[in-house]
Motif scaffolding. Structure first.
Motif, mmCIF file in Angstrom:
data_model
loop_
_atom_site.group_PDB
_atom_site.id
_atom_site.type_symbol
_atom_site.label_atom_id
_atom_site.label_comp_id
_atom_site.label_asym_id
_atom_site.label_seq_id
_atom_site.Cartn_x
_atom_site.Cartn_y
_atom_site.Cartn_z
ATOM 1 N N TYR A 33 48.540 112.027 104.817
ATOM 2 C CA TYR A 33 49.261 112.051 106.087
ATOM 3 C C TYR A 33 49.123 110.690 106.754
ATOM 4 O O TYR A 33 48.054 110.069 106.723
ATOM 5 N N PHE A 35 50.088 108.407 110.408
ATOM 6 C CA PHE A 35 50.304 108.594 111.845
ATOM 7 C C PHE A 35 50.549 107.247 112.524
ATOM 8 O O PHE A 35 50.059 106.209 112.080
ATOM 9 N N LEU A 95 45.159 109.676 107.262
ATOM 10 C CA LEU A 95 44.125 110.702 107.174
ATOM 11 C C LEU A 95 43.630 110.750 105.743
ATOM 12 O O LEU A 95 44.406 111.017 104.826
ATOM 13 N N MET A 97 41.613 112.742 103.384
ATOM 14 C CA MET A 97 41.006 114.048 103.189
ATOM 15 C C MET A 97 39.877 113.985 102.165
ATOM 16 O O MET A 97 38.884 114.685 102.260
ATOM 17 N N GLY A 100 36.269 112.997 103.771
ATOM 18 C CA GLY A 100 35.731 113.670 104.953
ATOM 19 C C GLY A 100 36.687 113.832 106.094
ATOM 20 O O GLY A 100 36.260 113.959 107.225
ATOM 21 N N ASN A 101 37.965 113.868 105.817
ATOM 22 C CA ASN A 101 38.945 114.162 106.865
ATOM 23 C C ASN A 101 38.926 113.155 107.997
ATOM 24 O O ASN A 101 39.109 113.509 109.161
ATOM 25 N N LYS A 102 38.705 111.918 107.707
ATOM 26 C CA LYS A 102 38.666 110.922 108.757
ATOM 27 C C LYS A 102 39.981 110.161 108.822
ATOM 28 O O LYS A 102 40.700 110.022 107.838
ATOM 29 N N LEU A 103 40.270 109.655 110.008
ATOM 30 C CA LEU A 103 41.393 108.747 110.181
ATOM 31 C C LEU A 103 40.899 107.320 109.956
ATOM 32 O O LEU A 103 39.857 106.931 110.476
ATOM 33 N N PHE A 105 42.204 103.544 110.662
ATOM 34 C CA PHE A 105 43.188 102.875 111.506
ATOM 35 C C PHE A 105 43.409 101.430 111.069
ATOM 36 O O PHE A 105 42.499 100.772 110.545
#
Lengths: 115, 116
Positions: A33, A35, A95, A97, A100-103, A105
């Motif tokens: 994903y 963003f 993202l 996954m 560890g599901n971190k964004l 940037f």
């Protein structure tokens, strides 16, 4: 490597004009994903638009749209009919996954809107 | 509450002091994240909680950094023996479910920490 790159430290646009902010990323994940977040001087990070990698269609939210080029790992943000309230720092993020599901940037692009 | 809140908004500490930063996520949100944002940079991941379980702390820069979420709601980020390089904005974010099924993270306004 988990990297998101924004090559434009600063951009300017005339009110009512269109501007495009660039972003490239690097991933080995097959589904992910992406963003775009907006951060005004108040520091409150606001989600602008999101894209799911498995979807072919580019996401659109009112005046905001993306140009998602999966093969090129490119994810640019187009702002149409720019308004003074669009002035802010814009961050591209992915993202992760697998990690560890971190964004993760990018460094951000400052957008200035001229009246 | 209506959004993620953080306190204090600003914190000045003398080098060597301990500090505690608080995050109140949106009620009912399962996931909670802490990020560190240096001046003029993008946020960098510190740690991630799913309810009270700390599932990822790979971003914590040293053992002086410690985070907890004992009851699965409010979280505290503690920094011991602060150093000047700890000066940054600390952002908290929460999401309703577990990514990627609900991957929008709602951010708080951040705490700006200045270490003198």
């Amino acid at each position: 490597a988990q990297t998101v790159t924004q090559s434009q430290p600063e951009m300017s646009v005339q009110e009512a004009e269109t501007v495009t902010l660039s972003c490239t990323y690097d991933t080995s994940e097959s589904d992910y994903y992406l963003f775009w977040y907006k951060q005004p001087p108040s520091r409150q990070m606001i989600l602008v638009i999101r894209q799911e990698a498995y979807k072919q269609q580019n996401a659109t939210e009112n005046r905001f749209s993306v140009n998602f080029q999966k093969a090129a790992k490119s994810f640019s943000l187009k702002i149409s009919d720019s308004q003074l309230g669009d002035a802010a720092m814009y961050f591209c993020a992915q993202l992760f996954m697998e990690y560890g599901n971190k964004l993760v940037f990018g460094a951000g692009t400052i957008l200035r809107v001229k009246s | 509450g209506a959004g993620v809140s953080q306190s204090p908004r600003y914190k000045v500490a003398k080098r060597g002091q301990d500090v505690a930063l608080r995050c109140d996520p949106i009620s009912g949100h399962v996931s909670l994240f802490w990020y560190q944002q240096a001046l003029g940079q993008g946020p960098e991941f510190l740690t991630y909680f799913q309810n009270e379980a700390q599932l990822d702390k790979s971003g914590l820069p040293s053992d002086r950094f410690f985070a907890e979420r004992p009851e699965g709601s409010v979280s505290t980020l503690k920094i011991q023996r602060t150093q000047q390089e700890d000066s940054a904005v600390y952002l908290c974010a929460s999401s309703l479910l577990v990514p990627p099924y609900d991957n929008e993270q709602f951010f708080g306004p951040g705490t700006r920490l200045t270490v003198l």
